[in-house]
Design a protein around this motif. Structure first.
Motif, PDB file in Angstrom:
ATOM      1  N   ALA A  34      31.258 -17.394  10.673  1.00  0.00           N
ATOM      2  CA  ALA A  34      30.965 -15.973  10.870  1.00  0.00           C
ATOM      3  C   ALA A  34      29.539 -15.683  10.426  1.00  0.00           C
ATOM      4  O   ALA A  34      28.958 -16.444   9.643  1.00  0.00           O
ATOM      5  CB  ALA A  34      31.942 -15.099  10.083  1.00  0.00           C
ATOM      6  N   VAL A  35      29.003 -14.598  10.956  1.00  0.00           N
ATOM      7  CA  VAL A  35      27.698 -14.070  10.538  1.00  0.00           C
ATOM      8  C   VAL A  35      27.926 -12.661  10.028  1.00  0.00           C
ATOM      9  O   VAL A  35      28.691 -11.894  10.639  1.00  0.00           O
ATOM     10  CB  VAL A  35      26.704 -14.060  11.715  1.00  0.00           C
ATOM     11  N   VAL A  36      27.290 -12.331   8.918  1.00  0.00           N
ATOM     12  CA  VAL A  36      27.381 -10.972   8.385  1.00  0.00           C
ATOM     13  C   VAL A  36      25.972 -10.411   8.272  1.00  0.00           C
ATOM     14  O   VAL A  36      25.086 -11.059   7.698  1.00  0.00           O
ATOM     15  CB  VAL A  36      28.052 -10.922   6.997  1.00  0.00           C
ATOM     16  N   VAL A  37      25.776  -9.230   8.835  1.00  0.00           N
ATOM     17  CA  VAL A  37      24.444  -8.638   8.850  1.00  0.00           C
ATOM     18  C   VAL A  37      24.486  -7.204   8.348  1.00  0.00           C
ATOM     19  O   VAL A  37      25.284  -6.384   8.833  1.00  0.00           O
ATOM     20  CB  VAL A  37      23.867  -8.648  10.279  1.00  0.00           C
TER      21      VAL A  37
ATOM     22  N   VAL B 191      37.174 -15.454   7.316  1.00  0.00           N
ATOM     23  CA  VAL B 191      36.613 -16.506   6.468  1.00  0.00           C
ATOM     24  C   VAL B 191      37.654 -17.067   5.504  1.00  0.00           C
ATOM     25  O   VAL B 191      38.375 -16.310   4.857  1.00  0.00           O
ATOM     26  CB  VAL B 191      35.413 -15.942   5.667  1.00  0.00           C
ATOM     27  N   GLY B 192      37.688 -18.397   5.409  1.00  0.00           N
ATOM     28  CA  GLY B 192      38.552 -19.066   4.449  1.00  0.00           C
ATOM     29  C   GLY B 192      37.719 -19.896   3.490  1.00  0.00           C
ATOM     30  O   GLY B 192      36.491 -20.004   3.637  1.00  0.00           O
ATOM     31  N   PRO B 193      38.377 -20.500   2.496  1.00  0.00           N
ATOM     32  CA  PRO B 193      37.639 -21.319   1.528  1.00  0.00           C
ATOM     33  C   PRO B 193      36.863 -22.431   2.225  1.00  0.00           C
ATOM     34  O   PRO B 193      37.377 -23.103   3.116  1.00  0.00           O
ATOM     35  CB  PRO B 193      38.754 -21.904   0.642  1.00  0.00           C
ATOM     36  N   GLY B 194      35.607 -22.579   1.833  1.00  0.00           N
ATOM     37  CA  GLY B 194      34.779 -23.640   2.388  1.00  0.00           C
ATOM     38  C   GLY B 194      34.153 -23.335   3.731  1.00  0.00           C
ATOM     39  O   GLY B 194      33.319 -24.102   4.213  1.00  0.00           O
ATOM     40  N   ASP B 195      34.536 -22.226   4.348  1.00  0.00           N
ATOM     41  CA  ASP B 195      33.950 -21.897   5.661  1.00  0.00           C
ATOM     42  C   ASP B 195      32.480 -21.554   5.500  1.00  0.00           C
ATOM     43  O   ASP B 195      32.081 -20.891   4.549  1.00  0.00           O
ATOM     44  CB  ASP B 195      34.664 -20.694   6.292  1.00  0.00           C
ATOM     45  N   ARG B 196      31.690 -21.981   6.497  1.00  0.00           N
ATOM     46  CA  ARG B 196      30.255 -21.688   6.471  1.00  0.00           C
ATOM     47  C   ARG B 196      30.031 -20.291   7.042  1.00  0.00           C
ATOM     48  O   ARG B 196      30.455 -19.997   8.169  1.00  0.00           O
ATOM     49  CB  ARG B 196      29.474 -22.711   7.284  1.00  0.00           C
TER      50      ARG B 196
ATOM     51  N   GLY C 151      36.429  -1.816   4.430  1.00  0.00           N
ATOM     52  CA  GLY C 151      36.354  -2.392   5.769  1.00  0.00           C
ATOM     53  C   GLY C 151      35.748  -3.783   5.773  1.00  0.00           C
ATOM     54  O   GLY C 151      36.228  -4.686   6.458  1.00  0.00           O
ATOM     55  N   LEU C 152      34.704  -3.977   4.987  1.00  0.00           N
ATOM     56  CA  LEU C 152      34.049  -5.293   4.936  1.00  0.00           C
ATOM     57  C   LEU C 152      34.992  -6.343   4.363  1.00  0.00           C
ATOM     58  O   LEU C 152      35.011  -7.492   4.808  1.00  0.00           O
ATOM     59  CB  LEU C 152      32.759  -5.207   4.115  1.00  0.00           C
ATOM     60  N   ASN C 153      35.766  -5.952   3.370  1.00  0.00           N
ATOM     61  CA  ASN C 153      36.733  -6.894   2.809  1.00  0.00           C
ATOM     62  C   ASN C 153      37.770  -7.313   3.854  1.00  0.00           C
ATOM     63  O   ASN C 153      38.140  -8.480   3.959  1.00  0.00           O
ATOM     64  CB  ASN C 153      37.422  -6.281   1.591  1.00  0.00           C
ATOM     65  N   ILE C 154      38.250  -6.350   4.628  1.00  0.00           N
ATOM     66  CA  ILE C 154      39.209  -6.674   5.692  1.00  0.00           C
ATOM     67  C   ILE C 154      38.567  -7.635   6.687  1.00  0.00           C
ATOM     68  O   ILE C 154      39.145  -8.670   7.060  1.00  0.00           O
ATOM     69  CB  ILE C 154      39.672  -5.409   6.436  1.00  0.00           C
ATOM     70  N   ALA C 155      37.360  -7.294   7.123  1.00  0.00           N
ATOM     71  CA  ALA C 155      36.677  -8.109   8.136  1.00  0.00           C
ATOM     72  C   ALA C 155      36.443  -9.524   7.633  1.00  0.00           C
ATOM     73  O   ALA C 155      36.748 -10.512   8.312  1.00  0.00           O
ATOM     74  CB  ALA C 155      35.354  -7.453   8.512  1.00  0.00           C
ATOM     75  N   ILE C 156      35.905  -9.636   6.422  1.00  0.00           N
ATOM     76  CA  ILE C 156      35.585 -10.951   5.874  1.00  0.00           C
ATOM     77  C   ILE C 156      36.843 -11.774   5.672  1.00  0.00           C
ATOM     78  O   ILE C 156      36.909 -12.954   6.037  1.00  0.00           O
ATOM     79  CB  ILE C 156      34.781 -10.793   4.571  1.00  0.00           C
TER      80      ILE C 156
ATOM     81  N   ARG D 110      30.346 -10.427  -2.779  1.00  0.00           N
ATOM     82  CA  ARG D 110      31.445 -10.653  -3.734  1.00  0.00           C
ATOM     83  C   ARG D 110      32.705 -11.162  -3.049  1.00  0.00           C
ATOM     84  O   ARG D 110      33.329 -12.115  -3.539  1.00  0.00           O
ATOM     85  CB  ARG D 110      31.715  -9.377  -4.529  1.00  0.00           C
ATOM     86  N   PRO D 111      33.146 -10.561  -1.931  1.00  0.00           N
ATOM     87  CA  PRO D 111      34.318 -11.151  -1.266  1.00  0.00           C
ATOM     88  C   PRO D 111      34.087 -12.594  -0.825  1.00  0.00           C
ATOM     89  O   PRO D 111      34.981 -13.430  -0.923  1.00  0.00           O
ATOM     90  CB  PRO D 111      34.550 -10.251  -0.045  1.00  0.00           C
ATOM     91  N   LEU D 112      32.873 -12.878  -0.348  1.00  0.00           N
ATOM     92  CA  LEU D 112      32.591 -14.258   0.090  1.00  0.00           C
ATOM     93  C   LEU D 112      32.662 -15.230  -1.079  1.00  0.00           C
ATOM     94  O   LEU D 112      33.191 -16.336  -0.948  1.00  0.00           O
ATOM     95  CB  LEU D 112      31.214 -14.322   0.755  1.00  0.00           C
TER      96      LEU D 112
END
Lengths: 84, 370
Positions: B139-142, B85-90, B76-81, B103-105
């Motif tokens: 995006a924010v991930v918590v 999120v794309g390359p270079g995104d903060r 699920g986290l991989n799908i969400a991320i 790892r996905p990031l």
């Protein structure tokens, strides 16, 4: 006789639609949509009586449940689009 | 050696409500592939899956179509991320994130901004997130509850900040789902990922991704819908559910939701908090270095003097105590907690953990520190 077919895009949507109909006392049967009605491939259908078609359409619209199409099955087996 | 004392519930809950196993076994004998055939066994499977989906929706205060089934939280986290999120995104993340997030990031090439604060200081975490939420954040991930230290991040506050800043929030609820109350409606999160097999008490091989916004599929394949189209459906849950679902697992998860819904509200969280508080004190009393603090959930890391964490866990295993040692797939959390070099031994509780088991655990630890 359940001659009205409401076609819906997925099994989950069909299940929700069925629950909405059941809640207001509309009897219906959920099944895979006849191939002739499945535009874009596989879909599901709710079959119900002609007398319930209008109320079902209104209820589903109110609940925000997308209905792909509404058809009436003729005695000949042909499906024709249905409108109130 | 007596019965196994299982204190590795953060990895998976081993003891499940009996109705979960019954549901799995029943499904294996009755349920075919849902959303495919039109026969009775397919219909049974469809109804069971739908039942689990609606129970999950009710449990997390969202709509059934927003509940997408996954293999686990990592899926699920991989799908969400990858949806956001794309390359270079903060991207702003907490310093407690699991490799399922980092790892996905890294693979995407995101620009990662890590928020750090004293482990158990919720106020400091909130302030640190506020400072980190700069314009241009994609995006924010918590991590709601740290799988290493059990600290609970101030999710409601962080969610509000994200809403106010119009930044999508991804929540990793791996250690909180089924234990701490979560309302998708109140959070307004973009995504929330949870495993079915930890606090939710379902079987392994199940998970949920609750979707508050549009998602991009990770897997492409058959969905039993719109099959003439060569694109994945543009509606949930089908968009994210290619292939055959783990129907026996989902039947078990459905039974688990029913079990959880019948418990007094907040009872599991309160009990685990109390047990962990007592455990921390007792471990300290027998010489352990313990990582504990206010509001801690049922996860506790500690170290024993003069003992490597893996060796200590092995010795405790020989005494019938099941724990996990090392980095817990969360090196970032260990960096934040200054335990990257040593790792930690982790005890994690469930609603089935008894005081007698904890007594035996302390006794075993005391033998090692003796």
């Amino acid at each position: 006789m359940y001659e009205i077919y409401l076609t819906l895009r997925s099994v989950t949507v069909a299940q929700r639609a069925r629950d909405v109909c059941n809640r207001v006392g509309i009897r219906c049967v959920m099944q895979r949509s006849p191939r002739a009605l499945a535009t874009n491939g596989c879909a599901y259908a709710l079959r119900l009586r002609l007398a319930d078609a209008r109320q079902a359409q209104m209820m589903l619209e109110r609940e925000g449940i997308p209905v792909k199409g509404i058809y009436q099955k003729k005695p000949s087996g042909e499906f024709v689009p249905w409108a109130p | 050696m007596g019965a196994l004392i299982y204190l590795d519930n953060a990895a998976t809950t081993l003891r499940k409500p009996p109705e979960v196993k019954r549901a799995v076994m029943w499904a294996m004998e009755h349920c075919a592939n849902p959303g495919r055939g039109g026969h009775r066994a397919a219909e049974l499977a469809q109804e069971q899956v739908y039942r689990t989906r609606t129970r999950a929706a009710h449990f997390f205060d969202t709509k059934p179509e927003q509940v997408c089934f996954t293999m686990n939280a990592t899926h699920g986290l991989n799908i969400a991320i990858r949806s956001l999120v794309g390359p270079g995104d903060r991207v702003v993340i907490s310093g407690l994130e699991h490799n399922a997030v980092t790892r996905p990031l890294h693979a995407i090439g995101a620009q990662i901004s890590v928020v750090k604060a004293p482990l158990f200081d919720a106020g400091a975490w909130a302030e640190a997130f506020r400072a980190a939420l700069k314009p241009g954040t994609k995006a924010v991930v918590v991590n709601h509850v740290s799988n290493v230290f059990g600290c609970v991040l101030p999710l409601a506050q962080i969610a509000r900040m994200c809403r106010e800043a119009n930044v999508p929030l991804i929540v990793d609820a791996s250690q909180s789902a089924g234990i701490l109350p979560i309302s998708m409606t109140e959070l307004g999160a973009a995504f929330l990922a949870a495993p079915g097999h930890k606090g939710l008490m379902g079987p392994q091989g199940t998970g949920l991704l609750l979707c508050g916004m549009e998602a991009q599929p990770l897997l492409y394949g058959g969905t039993g819908s719109m099959s003439e189209s060569q694109r994945m459906p543009d509606f949930l849950p089908d968009r994210l559910e290619a292939g055959t679902l783990n129907v026996p697992g989902l039947c078990g998860l459905g039974a688990a939701f029913q079990h959880l819904a019948a418990l007094p509200p907040h009872s599991t969280a309160a009990r685990e908090r109390e047990l962990v508080r007592g455990l921390a004190a007792r471990l300290e009393a027998v010489g352990a270095k313990v990582f504990s603090g206010p509001g801690q959930a049922g996860v506790l890391s500690f170290l024993l003097p003069q003992l490597d964490c893996e060796e200590a866990a092995q010795m405790l295993s020989q005494r019938g105590i099941a724990l996990r040692a090392g980095l817990h797939c969360a090196p970032l959390a260990h960096q934040t907690g200054n335990t990257l070099k040593t790792g930690t031994i982790r005890a994690s509780l469930s609603s089935y953990t008894t005081k007698q088991e904890l007594d035996a655990f302390i006794h075993a630890v005391a033998e090692l520190t003796g």
